[in-house]
Design an enzyme around this catalytic site. Sequence first.
Site, PDB file in Angstrom:
ATOM      1  N   ASN A  14       0.878  -1.171   0.000  1.00 52.54           N
ATOM      2  CA  ASN A  14       0.000   0.000   0.000  1.00 52.54           C
ATOM      3  C   ASN A  14       0.915   1.221   0.000  1.00 52.54           C
ATOM      4  O   ASN A  14       1.670   1.421   0.970  1.00 52.54           O
ATOM      5  CB  ASN A  14      -0.832  -0.022   1.276  1.00 52.54           C
ATOM      6  CG  ASN A  14      -2.299   0.310   1.092  1.00 52.54           C
ATOM      7  OD1 ASN A  14      -3.047   0.248   2.050  1.00 52.54           O
ATOM      8  ND2 ASN A  14      -2.729   0.666  -0.093  1.00 52.54           N
ATOM      9  N   ASN A  69      -7.665   9.751  -0.042  1.00 50.43           N
ATOM     10  CA  ASN A  69      -7.550   8.767  -1.112  1.00 50.43           C
ATOM     11  C   ASN A  69      -6.914   9.393  -2.347  1.00 50.43           C
ATOM     12  O   ASN A  69      -6.812  10.619  -2.449  1.00 50.43           O
ATOM     13  CB  ASN A  69      -8.942   8.235  -1.487  1.00 50.43           C
ATOM     14  CG  ASN A  69      -9.525   7.322  -0.430  1.00 50.43           C
ATOM     15  OD1 ASN A  69      -8.820   6.495   0.141  1.00 50.43           O
ATOM     16  ND2 ASN A  69     -10.814   7.463  -0.182  1.00 50.43           N
ATOM     17  N   CYS A  78      -7.019   4.960   7.458  1.00 45.84           N
ATOM     18  CA  CYS A  78      -6.208   4.075   6.619  1.00 45.84           C
ATOM     19  C   CYS A  78      -5.186   3.398   7.520  1.00 45.84           C
ATOM     20  O   CYS A  78      -4.277   4.062   8.030  1.00 45.84           O
ATOM     21  CB  CYS A  78      -5.515   4.873   5.518  1.00 45.84           C
ATOM     22  SG  CYS A  78      -4.412   3.862   4.485  1.00 45.84           S
ATOM     23  N   GLY A  79      -5.331   2.095   7.741  1.00 52.71           N
ATOM     24  CA  GLY A  79      -4.471   1.386   8.676  1.00 52.71           C
ATOM     25  C   GLY A  79      -3.023   1.291   8.230  1.00 52.71           C
ATOM     26  O   GLY A  79      -2.102   1.554   9.010  1.00 52.71           O
ATOM     27  N   ASN A 181     -15.598  -0.135   1.051  1.00 55.81           N
ATOM     28  CA  ASN A 181     -14.510  -0.954   0.549  1.00 55.81           C
ATOM     29  C   ASN A 181     -15.013  -2.390   0.499  1.00 55.81           C
ATOM     30  O   ASN A 181     -15.822  -2.804   1.347  1.00 55.81           O
ATOM     31  CB  ASN A 181     -13.298  -0.844   1.471  1.00 55.81           C
ATOM     32  CG  ASN A 181     -12.805   0.587   1.610  1.00 55.81           C
ATOM     33  OD1 ASN A 181     -12.142   1.113   0.730  1.00 55.81           O
ATOM     34  ND2 ASN A 181     -13.132   1.233   2.723  1.00 55.81           N
ATOM     35  N   GLU A 199     -10.590  -0.972  -3.103  1.00 57.79           N
ATOM     36  CA  GLU A 199     -10.619   0.203  -2.234  1.00 57.79           C
ATOM     37  C   GLU A 199     -11.387   1.364  -2.850  1.00 57.79           C
ATOM     38  O   GLU A 199     -11.102   1.790  -3.973  1.00 57.79           O
ATOM     39  CB  GLU A 199      -9.196   0.645  -1.891  1.00 57.79           C
ATOM     40  CG  GLU A 199      -8.523  -0.235  -0.857  1.00 57.79           C
ATOM     41  CD  GLU A 199      -7.402   0.484  -0.125  1.00 57.79           C
ATOM     42  OE1 GLU A 199      -7.628   1.618   0.343  1.00 57.79           O
ATOM     43  OE2 GLU A 199      -6.312  -0.105  -0.030  1.00 57.79           O
ATOM     44  N   ARG A 200     -12.339   1.843  -2.093  1.00 62.24           N
ATOM     45  CA  ARG A 200     -13.061   3.056  -2.435  1.00 62.24           C
ATOM     46  C   ARG A 200     -12.068   4.219  -2.489  1.00 62.24           C
ATOM     47  O   ARG A 200     -11.184   4.352  -1.644  1.00 62.24           O
ATOM     48  CB  ARG A 200     -14.098   3.307  -1.333  1.00 62.24           C
ATOM     49  CG  ARG A 200     -14.847   4.617  -1.391  1.00 62.24           C
ATOM     50  CD  ARG A 200     -15.670   4.815  -0.138  1.00 62.24           C
ATOM     51  NE  ARG A 200     -14.835   4.890   1.053  1.00 62.24           N
ATOM     52  CZ  ARG A 200     -15.303   4.883   2.296  1.00 62.24           C
ATOM     53  NH1 ARG A 200     -16.605   4.770   2.518  1.00 62.24           N
ATOM     54  NH2 ARG A 200     -14.485   4.964   3.317  1.00 62.24           N
ATOM     55  N   CYS A 209      -4.683  -3.587   2.286  1.00 62.07           N
ATOM     56  CA  CYS A 209      -5.571  -2.625   2.930  1.00 62.07           C
ATOM     57  C   CYS A 209      -5.599  -2.980   4.409  1.00 62.07           C
ATOM     58  O   CYS A 209      -6.048  -4.074   4.780  1.00 62.07           O
ATOM     59  CB  CYS A 209      -6.976  -2.672   2.334  1.00 62.07           C
ATOM     60  SG  CYS A 209      -8.146  -1.572   3.172  1.00 62.07           S
ATOM     61  N   GLY A 210      -5.101  -2.068   5.251  1.00 56.02           N
ATOM     62  CA  GLY A 210      -4.980  -2.364   6.674  1.00 56.02           C
ATOM     63  C   GLY A 210      -6.311  -2.503   7.376  1.00 56.02           C
ATOM     64  O   GLY A 210      -6.561  -3.485   8.090  1.00 56.02           O
ATOM     65  N   THR A 211      -7.207  -1.516   7.184  1.00 56.62           N
ATOM     66  CA  THR A 211      -8.521  -1.641   7.805  1.00 56.62           C
ATOM     67  C   THR A 211      -9.294  -2.804   7.195  1.00 56.62           C
ATOM     68  O   THR A 211     -10.112  -3.445   7.875  1.00 56.62           O
ATOM     69  CB  THR A 211      -9.330  -0.333   7.660  1.00 56.62           C
ATOM     70  OG1 THR A 211      -9.410   0.039   6.282  1.00 56.62           O
ATOM     71  CG2 THR A 211      -8.673   0.792   8.460  1.00 56.62           C
TER      72      THR A 211
END
Length: 274
Positions: A14, A69, A78-79, A181, A199-200, A209-211
């Site tokens: 990411n 974004n 964002c994780g 997402n 991802e949105r 994607c962390g979250t």
Amino acid sequence: MLTLKFYKMEGAGNDFVVIDNREYNFSLQQIIEFTPKLCDRRFGIGADGVLVLQKPQKPEVDYTMIYRNADGSDAGMCGNGARCLVYFAYKNGFSATQNFNVHDNMYEAEVHKEHNVSIHFPVHVSPSTLKINGIEFIKADAATEHFATFVDPEVLSDEEYLVGTGRSVRFSTEAAPKGTNVNFIHKLSETEIELQTYERGVENLTLACGTGALASAIATHFHDEKLEKHASYTVKVKGGTLKASFDFSPESQTYHQLILNGPAHFVFEGSIQI
């Protein structure tokens, strides 16, 4: 024209443009306006989003994190970006233990060793199920909006299908008004999953994607109807491996004490005119 100093970072693939706004004092509107140019992979630096280290907006935090974004929209949290910004802050004089806020949520973080960072999420997640176009999803909003579904390995490797399905679900009425997402999970074992996330705001699959990793681990635990009060999952993404852990309250069916752990790396630094 202004010459902007930036840092390129990545967490499990990411990738982000990082700006220390204590030096520039850009307004949020200015950040929104230049983010798409910086993130453009042909005419800019190229990234999934822009991370901004901001002077603390709350007295109890070390700094404020702003994340946009690639299209300039607000991701919520964002994780992987947070882990990169924590590592950036650590390399720029902050301690290995940090507190920061994203909007009204305050996060704790630790740099454990070189390139390894954990983020503690101050949220409670209450999953629910829904169907969209005949596909069953689990809604698990881990500090930002996420839908998750389980797929076979051959589906997980069919990226044309994942992008098409992800886009239709992301813009579905069930996800309105913010959109969501979309996570596609293949379960490898009781504590290990493989994941691809649409991802949105990026409007495509990302390498991590962390979250999404947190949401998908919660969705797996919820789907399997497990009752243990603490769980930890290894989440394999195309860009590497993340760890997601949490506590579970069987009485309320809620998840809390969420922790995301994984790598954070500098890629390069440079300057660009905006």
